[in-house]
Design a protein around this motif. Structure first.
Motif, short mmCIF file in Angstrom:
data_model
loop_
_atom_site.label_atom_id
_atom_site.label_comp_id
_atom_site.label_asym_id
_atom_site.label_seq_id
_atom_site.Cartn_x
_atom_site.Cartn_y
_atom_site.Cartn_z
N TYR A 80 36.71 -16.73 10.86
CA TYR A 80 35.95 -17.00 9.64
C TYR A 80 36.81 -17.77 8.64
O TYR A 80 38.02 -17.53 8.53
N VAL A 81 36.19 -18.67 7.93
CA VAL A 81 36.84 -19.39 6.85
C VAL A 81 36.27 -18.85 5.53
O VAL A 81 35.06 -18.80 5.35
N VAL A 82 37.17 -18.42 4.65
CA VAL A 82 36.77 -17.86 3.36
C VAL A 82 37.18 -18.84 2.28
O VAL A 82 38.37 -19.14 2.12
N LYS A 83 36.19 -19.35 1.56
CA LYS A 83 36.44 -20.29 0.47
C LYS A 83 36.20 -19.57 -0.85
O LYS A 83 35.09 -19.10 -1.12
N ILE A 84 37.25 -19.47 -1.65
CA ILE A 84 37.16 -18.79 -2.94
C ILE A 84 37.36 -19.83 -4.04
O ILE A 84 38.40 -20.49 -4.09
N THR A 85 36.35 -19.98 -4.88
CA THR A 85 36.41 -20.92 -5.99
C THR A 85 36.42 -20.15 -7.29
O THR A 85 35.52 -19.34 -7.55
N LEU A 86 37.42 -20.39 -8.10
CA LEU A 86 37.57 -19.70 -9.38
C LEU A 86 37.09 -20.60 -10.50
O LEU A 86 37.37 -21.80 -10.51
N SER A 87 36.37 -20.00 -11.45
CA SER A 87 35.88 -20.79 -12.57
C SER A 87 35.73 -19.90 -13.80
O SER A 87 35.76 -18.68 -13.71
N ASP A 88 35.61 -20.53 -14.92
CA ASP A 88 35.27 -19.89 -16.18
C ASP A 88 36.18 -18.73 -16.56
O ASP A 88 35.74 -17.59 -16.69
N TYR A 89 37.45 -18.99 -16.70
CA TYR A 89 38.39 -17.98 -17.20
C TYR A 89 38.36 -18.02 -18.71
O TYR A 89 38.56 -19.07 -19.32
#
Length: 172
Positions: A80-89
């Motif tokens: 599995y490929v896990v893509k984690i995108t962080l936004s709005d800190y």
């Protein structure tokens, strides 16, 4: 109750629980082992959180015995490929010092993240979830930006725990 009965009673109780109860702690035989490749993308204003977040999220996945985290540059393909995108800190002060009303005494941070899990063999997306995390910290020690670092570690732990739990529930 005499002394032999006091000693024998707890052992009988433990034996009864082991023989009479079919409960097994941990993962069952049905749990399968699988590998993950983690990819992080930081679209937030908190550029300094990326190294901390990567380390802590990987540590949370390493705690799960049936998940193997492999690097994205390894030729072996992960399940599995896990893509984690962080936004709005967002980091906002909650209270200010009594002697200086400009300097914050405590902070509240909010972080939004999105996780997409794709099955490598078929390219099928098995999980797409948005998360919102909040944490608070106090600058009691007086170190510069100490509250901000504590918040980032706390947020990273929350992200790792919730994401690893959701992946385990989705992949079964």
């Amino acid at each position: 109750m005499n002394k032999p009965q006091k000693v024998l009673l707890p052992w009988c109780f433990i034996l009864f629980l082991q023989l009479g109860c079919k409960y097994k702690a941990g993962f069952t035989e049905e749990s399968k082992e699988f590998s993950l490749s983690l990819h992080f993308k930081n679209n937030s204003k908190a550029i300094q959180i990326t190294p901390t977040l990567k380390r802590i999220v990987k540590d949370e996945f390493f705690k799960v015995p049936n998940i193997k985290v492999i690097g994205s540059n390894i030729r072996n393909r992960a399940d599995y490929v896990v893509k984690i995108t962080l936004s709005d800190y967002r980091l906002t002060p909650e209270s200010f010092r009594t002697d200086d009303s400009i300097v914050a005494k405590s902070y509240r941070a909010r972080f939004v993240a999105r996780m997409i899990v794709v099955e490598q063999s078929g390219g099928k997306e098995i999980l797409d979830r948005n998360y919102s995390f909040t944490a608070a910290s106090s600058d009691a020690s007086g170190f510069e930006h100490q509250g901000d670092r504590q918040l980032q570690v706390s947020l990273s732990r929350d992200i790792g725990k919730r994401m690893s739990r959701d992946i385990i529930q989705s992949v079964r």
